[in-house]
Design a protein around this motif. Structure first.
Motif, PDB file in Angstrom:
ATOM      1  N   ALA A   8       9.773  -3.497   1.633  1.00  0.00           N
ATOM      2  CA  ALA A   8       8.619  -4.185   1.050  1.00  0.00           C
ATOM      3  C   ALA A   8       7.290  -3.538   1.407  1.00  0.00           C
ATOM      4  O   ALA A   8       6.305  -3.725   0.682  1.00  0.00           O
ATOM      5  N   ASN A   9       7.234  -2.780   2.500  1.00  0.00           N
ATOM      6  CA  ASN A   9       5.964  -2.192   2.921  1.00  0.00           C
ATOM      7  C   ASN A   9       5.820  -0.720   2.552  1.00  0.00           C
ATOM      8  O   ASN A   9       4.828  -0.084   2.898  1.00  0.00           O
ATOM      9  N   GLY A  10       6.800  -0.168   1.852  1.00  0.00           N
ATOM     10  CA  GLY A  10       6.682   1.206   1.387  1.00  0.00           C
ATOM     11  C   GLY A  10       5.761   1.302   0.182  1.00  0.00           C
ATOM     12  O   GLY A  10       5.198   0.300  -0.275  1.00  0.00           O
ATOM     13  N   GLN A  11       5.628   2.500  -0.347  1.00  0.00           N
ATOM     14  CA  GLN A  11       4.702   2.707  -1.470  1.00  0.00           C
ATOM     15  C   GLN A  11       5.106   1.877  -2.690  1.00  0.00           C
ATOM     16  O   GLN A  11       4.304   1.105  -3.230  1.00  0.00           O
ATOM     17  N   VAL A  12       6.333   2.028  -3.129  1.00  0.00           N
ATOM     18  CA  VAL A  12       6.780   1.283  -4.306  1.00  0.00           C
ATOM     19  C   VAL A  12       6.953  -0.188  -3.960  1.00  0.00           C
ATOM     20  O   VAL A  12       6.611  -1.071  -4.757  1.00  0.00           O
ATOM     21  N   GLY A  13       7.460  -0.477  -2.764  1.00  0.00           N
ATOM     22  CA  GLY A  13       7.633  -1.854  -2.359  1.00  0.00           C
ATOM     23  C   GLY A  13       6.323  -2.621  -2.348  1.00  0.00           C
ATOM     24  O   GLY A  13       6.261  -3.784  -2.792  1.00  0.00           O
ATOM     25  N   THR A  14       5.271  -1.992  -1.853  1.00  0.00           N
ATOM     26  CA  THR A  14       3.957  -2.643  -1.848  1.00  0.00           C
ATOM     27  C   THR A  14       3.502  -2.949  -3.267  1.00  0.00           C
ATOM     28  O   THR A  14       2.979  -4.035  -3.551  1.00  0.00           O
ATOM     29  N   GLU A  15       3.716  -2.002  -4.175  1.00  0.00           N
ATOM     30  CA  GLU A  15       3.300  -2.225  -5.563  1.00  0.00           C
ATOM     31  C   GLU A  15       4.146  -3.303  -6.235  1.00  0.00           C
ATOM     32  O   GLU A  15       3.645  -4.067  -7.064  1.00  0.00           O
ATOM     33  N   ILE A  16       5.408  -3.393  -5.870  1.00  0.00           N
ATOM     34  CA  ILE A  16       6.232  -4.472  -6.416  1.00  0.00           C
ATOM     35  C   ILE A  16       5.715  -5.819  -5.921  1.00  0.00           C
ATOM     36  O   ILE A  16       5.607  -6.783  -6.695  1.00  0.00           O
ATOM     37  N   ARG A  17       5.372  -5.900  -4.641  1.00  0.00           N
ATOM     38  CA  ARG A  17       4.840  -7.160  -4.111  1.00  0.00           C
ATOM     39  C   ARG A  17       3.553  -7.566  -4.812  1.00  0.00           C
ATOM     40  O   ARG A  17       3.287  -8.756  -5.011  1.00  0.00           O
ATOM     41  N   SER A 152       0.367   6.845  -3.917  1.00  0.00           N
ATOM     42  CA  SER A 152      -0.292   5.553  -4.037  1.00  0.00           C
ATOM     43  C   SER A 152      -1.432   5.500  -3.029  1.00  0.00           C
ATOM     44  O   SER A 152      -1.697   6.478  -2.318  1.00  0.00           O
ATOM     45  N   ALA A 153      -2.069   4.348  -2.937  1.00  0.00           N
ATOM     46  CA  ALA A 153      -3.115   4.134  -1.932  1.00  0.00           C
ATOM     47  C   ALA A 153      -2.533   3.631  -0.616  1.00  0.00           C
ATOM     48  O   ALA A 153      -3.288   3.339   0.309  1.00  0.00           O
ATOM     49  N   HIS A 154      -1.204   3.547  -0.517  1.00  0.00           N
ATOM     50  CA  HIS A 154      -0.565   2.976   0.662  1.00  0.00           C
ATOM     51  C   HIS A 154       0.335   4.006   1.330  1.00  0.00           C
ATOM     52  O   HIS A 154       0.821   4.928   0.684  1.00  0.00           O
ATOM     53  N   GLY A 155       0.579   3.805   2.609  1.00  0.00           N
ATOM     54  CA  GLY A 155       1.550   4.630   3.306  1.00  0.00           C
ATOM     55  C   GLY A 155       1.130   6.086   3.392  1.00  0.00           C
ATOM     56  O   GLY A 155      -0.042   6.437   3.274  1.00  0.00           O
ATOM     57  N   SER A 156       2.123   6.945   3.590  1.00  0.00           N
ATOM     58  CA  SER A 156       1.872   8.384   3.706  1.00  0.00           C
ATOM     59  C   SER A 156       2.288   9.070   2.415  1.00  0.00           C
ATOM     60  O   SER A 156       3.404   8.887   1.945  1.00  0.00           O
ATOM     61  N   PRO A 182       4.353  14.495 -10.411  1.00  0.00           N
ATOM     62  CA  PRO A 182       3.814  13.401  -9.596  1.00  0.00           C
ATOM     63  C   PRO A 182       4.060  12.057 -10.278  1.00  0.00           C
ATOM     64  O   PRO A 182       3.979  11.936 -11.504  1.00  0.00           O
ATOM     65  N   THR A 183       4.380  11.054  -9.469  1.00  0.00           N
ATOM     66  CA  THR A 183       4.740   9.741 -10.004  1.00  0.00           C
ATOM     67  C   THR A 183       3.944   8.642  -9.312  1.00  0.00           C
ATOM     68  O   THR A 183       4.111   8.442  -8.105  1.00  0.00           O
ATOM     69  N   PRO A 184       3.099   7.913 -10.033  1.00  0.00           N
ATOM     70  CA  PRO A 184       2.368   6.812  -9.410  1.00  0.00           C
ATOM     71  C   PRO A 184       3.325   5.700  -8.972  1.00  0.00           C
ATOM     72  O   PRO A 184       4.174   5.254  -9.753  1.00  0.00           O
ATOM     73  N   ALA A 185       3.183   5.248  -7.731  1.00  0.00           N
ATOM     74  CA  ALA A 185       4.039   4.174  -7.234  1.00  0.00           C
ATOM     75  C   ALA A 185       3.882   2.909  -8.071  1.00  0.00           C
ATOM     76  O   ALA A 185       4.840   2.156  -8.247  1.00  0.00           O
ATOM     77  N   ALA A 274      -3.841   9.481 -14.893  1.00  0.00           N
ATOM     78  CA  ALA A 274      -4.406   8.131 -14.931  1.00  0.00           C
ATOM     79  C   ALA A 274      -4.075   7.389 -13.645  1.00  0.00           C
ATOM     80  O   ALA A 274      -4.919   6.655 -13.095  1.00  0.00           O
ATOM     81  N   GLY A 275      -2.851   7.570 -13.156  1.00  0.00           N
ATOM     82  CA  GLY A 275      -2.489   6.956 -11.886  1.00  0.00           C
ATOM     83  C   GLY A 275      -3.317   7.484 -10.743  1.00  0.00           C
ATOM     84  O   GLY A 275      -3.723   6.729  -9.845  1.00  0.00           O
ATOM     85  N   LEU A 276      -3.590   8.784 -10.761  1.00  0.00           N
ATOM     86  CA  LEU A 276      -4.422   9.389  -9.719  1.00  0.00           C
ATOM     87  C   LEU A 276      -5.832   8.819  -9.752  1.00  0.00           C
ATOM     88  O   LEU A 276      -6.421   8.519  -8.702  1.00  0.00           O
ATOM     89  N   GLU A 277      -6.368   8.636 -10.938  1.00  0.00           N
ATOM     90  CA  GLU A 277      -7.696   8.046 -11.061  1.00  0.00           C
ATOM     91  C   GLU A 277      -7.733   6.666 -10.397  1.00  0.00           C
ATOM     92  O   GLU A 277      -8.685   6.340  -9.664  1.00  0.00           O
ATOM     93  N   SER A 278      -6.721   5.865 -10.635  1.00  0.00           N
ATOM     94  CA  SER A 278      -6.667   4.524 -10.051  1.00  0.00           C
ATOM     95  C   SER A 278      -6.541   4.576  -8.533  1.00  0.00           C
ATOM     96  O   SER A 278      -7.200   3.804  -7.810  1.00  0.00           O
ATOM     97  N   VAL A 279      -5.708   5.473  -8.026  1.00  0.00           N
ATOM     98  CA  VAL A 279      -5.494   5.565  -6.585  1.00  0.00           C
ATOM     99  C   VAL A 279      -6.759   6.041  -5.875  1.00  0.00           C
ATOM    100  O   VAL A 279      -7.160   5.484  -4.843  1.00  0.00           O
ATOM    101  N   VAL A 280      -7.402   7.054  -6.411  1.00  0.00           N
ATOM    102  CA  VAL A 280      -8.632   7.559  -5.785  1.00  0.00           C
ATOM    103  C   VAL A 280      -9.721   6.492  -5.808  1.00  0.00           C
ATOM    104  O   VAL A 280     -10.457   6.307  -4.836  1.00  0.00           O
ATOM    105  N   ALA A 281      -9.790   5.752  -6.905  1.00  0.00           N
ATOM    106  CA  ALA A 281     -10.773   4.668  -6.983  1.00  0.00           C
ATOM    107  C   ALA A 281     -10.483   3.600  -5.933  1.00  0.00           C
ATOM    108  O   ALA A 281     -11.403   3.057  -5.306  1.00  0.00           O
ATOM    109  N   GLU A 282      -9.200   3.296  -5.732  1.00  0.00           N
ATOM    110  CA  GLU A 282      -8.854   2.290  -4.734  1.00  0.00           C
ATOM    111  C   GLU A 282      -9.162   2.768  -3.318  1.00  0.00           C
ATOM    112  O   GLU A 282      -9.649   2.008  -2.480  1.00  0.00           O
ATOM    113  N   LEU A 283      -8.884   4.032  -3.057  1.00  0.00           N
ATOM    114  CA  LEU A 283      -9.139   4.578  -1.724  1.00  0.00           C
ATOM    115  C   LEU A 283     -10.621   4.804  -1.471  1.00  0.00           C
ATOM    116  O   LEU A 283     -11.089   4.692  -0.341  1.00  0.00           O
ATOM    117  N   GLY A 284     -11.353   5.158  -2.529  1.00  0.00           N
ATOM    118  CA  GLY A 284     -12.743   5.553  -2.363  1.00  0.00           C
ATOM    119  C   GLY A 284     -12.787   7.026  -1.999  1.00  0.00           C
ATOM    120  O   GLY A 284     -12.043   7.482  -1.113  1.00  0.00           O
TER     121      GLY A 284
END
Length: 292
Positions: A8-17, A152-156, A182-185, A274-284
């Motif tokens: 649940a706390n991995g990259q995909v798991g976080t996005e599923i939650r 993603s914006a989570h994990g490593s 590359p695959t967005p989580a 597009a996924g990269l744009e979202s992740v960078v925006a989330e991270l800042g």
């Protein structure tokens, strides 16, 4: 739909939650609630929890460390999925299992299809392949989703590493002779839930699928895209794999053919840019250090 989620706390798991709500309820299991290194833990969790589907987003993903910890990697990547498959089959609920491009040796000259021969280069890929085989032999409805280069914006992950290094170094040295998709989580999470719904409606859709971003890139290409998206003028020096030795060998070609997934589930491959744009925006975008 009530989903029992491992990892649940991995990259995909976080996005599923993040997608819980509405008609989606997530029963989230992290290592504290279910330690997959312990025999029987996965089966007991499935037997205990009421659910409509099981998603396994958990894995031993330390590719280099797996070379010195093959037993632990095998326990989490192969034996735990076997337990999940058998327990899910006994409860007649579908299992969606996430796997990897590392089951291939990277010598292909076209995108890998699901029926192409597998030949893992290291312990990580070999244990993930055993997990795939166990899930397929479990006796119930299942889907194996092979992913590649998840970020993603989570994990490593590579995006976060590049943004961190951009704060610390005047230039980035990045491998240019390994290619993948590359695959967005976030999109992988949507795909896992989509497949769960599909299998509940039609277990005949069970099988092995590739899910990845829409276009190939090298790690150096990806790094340049990250710098551009973050607005950072940090040059990327393209190097060969031989210039960056690691304990585990990586496949030089990790490009997955996603046509089967797109056809069966009527969902196009996601735009990784597009996924990269979202992740960078989330991270800042990171601030460069003074004088760099």
């Amino acid at each position: 739909m009530r989903v029992l989620l491992f990892g649940a706390n991995g990259q995909v798991g976080t996005e599923i939650r993040r997608r819980a709500g509405g008609d989606v309820a997530i029963v989230a299991l992290d290592r504290a609630r279910c330690d997959l290194s312990q025999a029987g833990a996965a089966a007991r969790a499935i037997e205990r929890e009421a659910c409509d589907a099981v998603v396994n987003a958990a894995a031993y993903t330390a590719v280099d460390r797996a070379e010195s910890e093959p037993d632990l990697a095998g326990r989490i990547n192969a034996e735990a999925p076997r337990e999940m498959a058998e327990a899910a089959a006994a409860k007649r609920v579908p299992l969606i299992h996430l796997s990897t491009d590392y089951v291939f040796d990277g010598t292909a000259s076209r995108p890998y299809r699901e029926d192409d021969p597998v030949a893992p280069l290291g312990v990580y890929g070999a244990t993930k392949l055993k997990g795939e085989e166990a899930v397929a032999a479990g006796g119930g409805a299942y889907a194996i989703l092979r992913l590649s280069w998840v970020f993603s914006a989570h994990g490593s992950n590579f995006v976060k590493t590049m943004l961190r290094l951009a704060r610390e170094r005047p230039a980035l040295r990045v491998v240019a002779d390994q290619r993948g998709k590359p695959t967005p989580a976030a999109d992988a999470a949507e795909a896992a839930l989509l497949v769960a719904r599909a299998l509940l409606a039609d277990p005949a859709r069970s099988g092995l699928y590739h899910f990845a971003g829409d276009a190939p890139a090298s790690w150096a290409d990806f790094a340049e895209a990250i710098m551009a998206e973050a607005g950072l003028a940090v040059p990327v020096e393209r190097i060969a794999t031989a210039d960056f030795p690691t304990p585990a060998r990586r496949p030089a070609w990790s490009v997955l053919d996603t046509a089967k997934f797109e056809r069966v589930f009527a969902r196009p491959a996601p735009s990784w840019r597009a996924g990269l744009e979202s992740v960078v925006a989330e991270l800042g975008a990171p601030e460069k250090e003074e004088g760099r």
